[in-house]
Each structure stands twice: as C-alpha cells, then as structure tokens.
Motif scaffolding. Sequence first.
Motif, short mmCIF file in Angstrom:
data_model
loop_
_atom_site.label_atom_id
_atom_site.label_comp_id
_atom_site.label_asym_id
_atom_site.label_seq_id
_atom_site.Cartn_x
_atom_site.Cartn_y
_atom_site.Cartn_z
N ALA A 254 0.71 -1.17 -0.12
CA ALA A 254 0.08 0.03 -0.10
C ALA A 254 0.80 1.20 -0.09
N ILE A 255 1.98 1.05 0.50
CA ILE A 255 3.06 2.33 0.54
C ILE A 255 3.82 2.52 -0.60
N GLN A 256 3.61 1.58 -1.54
CA GLN A 256 4.37 1.64 -2.68
C GLN A 256 3.73 2.52 -3.80
N GLU B 94 4.79 4.66 -6.10
CA GLU B 94 5.37 4.98 -7.44
C GLU B 94 5.18 3.78 -8.27
N MET B 95 4.51 2.69 -8.05
CA MET B 95 4.53 1.67 -8.93
C MET B 95 3.27 1.72 -9.79
N ALA B 96 3.43 1.46 -11.01
CA ALA B 96 2.21 1.37 -12.12
C ALA B 96 1.32 -0.02 -11.81
N ALA B 97 0.17 0.03 -12.32
CA ALA B 97 -0.62 -0.94 -12.08
C ALA B 97 -0.21 -2.30 -12.52
N ALA B 98 0.71 -2.48 -13.57
CA ALA B 98 1.00 -3.77 -13.92
C ALA B 98 2.10 -4.24 -13.19
N VAL B 99 3.10 -3.43 -12.73
CA VAL B 99 4.09 -3.73 -11.72
C VAL B 99 3.59 -4.28 -10.28
N TRP B 100 2.57 -3.29 -9.88
CA TRP B 100 2.00 -3.67 -8.69
C TRP B 100 1.27 -5.06 -8.66
N LEU B 101 0.32 -5.17 -9.65
CA LEU B 101 -0.54 -6.38 -9.58
C LEU B 101 0.50 -7.70 -9.66
N THR B 102 1.33 -7.64 -10.72
CA THR B 102 2.22 -8.96 -10.96
C THR B 102 3.08 -9.17 -9.60
N SER B 103 3.67 -8.01 -9.00
CA SER B 103 4.61 -8.25 -7.85
C SER B 103 3.69 -8.65 -6.57
N TYR B 104 2.39 -8.32 -6.43
CA TYR B 104 1.35 -8.65 -5.46
C TYR B 104 1.04 -10.02 -5.66
N ILE B 105 0.81 -10.35 -6.61
CA ILE B 105 0.03 -11.95 -6.83
C ILE B 105 1.21 -12.77 -6.79
N GLN B 106 2.48 -12.39 -7.16
CA GLN B 106 3.59 -13.49 -6.83
C GLN B 106 3.82 -13.62 -5.58
N SER B 107 3.76 -12.61 -4.87
CA SER B 107 3.94 -12.72 -3.32
C SER B 107 2.93 -13.44 -2.71
N ILE B 108 1.53 -13.27 -3.15
CA ILE B 108 0.28 -14.21 -2.68
C ILE B 108 0.51 -15.60 -2.90
N LEU B 109 1.00 -15.88 -4.02
CA LEU B 109 1.23 -17.27 -4.56
C LEU B 109 2.56 -17.81 -3.71
#
Length: 228
Positions: free
Chosen positions: A171-173, A175-190
Amino acid sequence: TVFINTVGFLDYPSFFLEWFDYGLKDIQKDKESQRLEAATDQSLLERSSLIEIFITAKKRAPQQVDFLGGETYKHIPLMLLPRFIYPDKPVVHEGQRLMNIHFGIQSAEAVETTYIAWGLLNEAFANFGFWGLPVAGLVIAAFFSYVTRLCSGIPILSFRGLIGALTLGFAIQAEMAAAVWLTSYIQSILLLLALRWVLMEKLPNPEWAPEQPTANQPRSKYYRMRSR
C-alpha cells in the motif's frame, strides 16, 4: 529483441552510488544550460516527484497528446502468465515505458535502460483524464477495504494476518504502475499460499472464541492458519 543488463545483489551499492552521483550532478547544472537541454532531461528531484509527473501530463494532455485510453492496462492479463507459458509476453514495465515516451518524459532510447515511475493515480489520469482519478480511487479503496475486513481480528502470524502485512507493505508503494503492482503482489500471494500448505496448520482463533463455532456461525473467523 531488447537486452537489458540486470544488476546483481552484490552490485547494488555501487549501482545506487553511481545513480545518486548522476542525479546530484544533474541538480548542480547551470540553469541556463538546463533550458537548452532536451525536454526529456530532468533533474533528480523531478524524477522522484509524482506531482511533477502529474503536472507534466496535465500540461500535455489533451492539448498536445491524447490520453492513452487504457493502453497501459491491456497487457496486464498477459503479464500474469508465467514466461514459460508465454515466452513473448511484454515486460512488466511496458506501461511505464509507454507513458514516458507518449508524454515526452523520456526518449525511446532512454526507457531501454531506466524507467521513471508514475504511480497508480497518475497512470489513471494518463489513460482517462480526470475521470480516471475517482474510478481508480474507488477501486483501490474497495480492494483495501476488503483486505481489511478479511484480516480483522486475526493474529498477525496467521495466514490472513500475513496477507494483511503484505498488503500494507504494498500500500505504501506509491510509485508502482498497475502492471508492476499487480504482478508483484500476486507473485507474493502465491508464495504465501505455498508456505501455507507446507508450514501451517489450522488452529482455533483465540481472537474470536475458544469454543467451536455453531452451525450458523461463519467458520472462517474462528479458525486461523499459523506456523506449526
């Protein structure tokens, strides 16, 4: 094919020292010489400011360039696929590259070596103008509200507690664009899901009740997954 050199972990100190040195020299440039430089040559302070990016986009759209109309979002589903399934998928920073070139923040050559971050709200404006800001704000607020409800009353070391901590970090990131945010977040959840099945077991949740829930009570609140 574009090849981008990656920076190893041991190279981080020298890389960031070099990056800071370039930025410091750019700040100290004479003002007159800065006006003669190309519009894409920005100072370190300008590069680090999301407000500066927004002002630049507002000045140039829609008078000089058009809004992108969702172009930075359309590749996101493909980016979620593993590269061994889709070897030719776009790079995760494709949206940021497109915005930087389209709005004249960087040249096509410059984006091959470095990226200037935009952030979720700036990206929404770049795509849809001022109408994109409230829509993006509602989507972001709804997502974080859902995660808050999901993790409320759950010990921090439980599975859902770790999801909450992970989401707070993302949530404090800003500067991330949507693609960077979503891919990084989903990989962490996995990764958390994999650790859940290997290292965690289901136990009663002391934050709610020590006894077994009744048939009419939701079981999800009364049980947690924690480290064995």
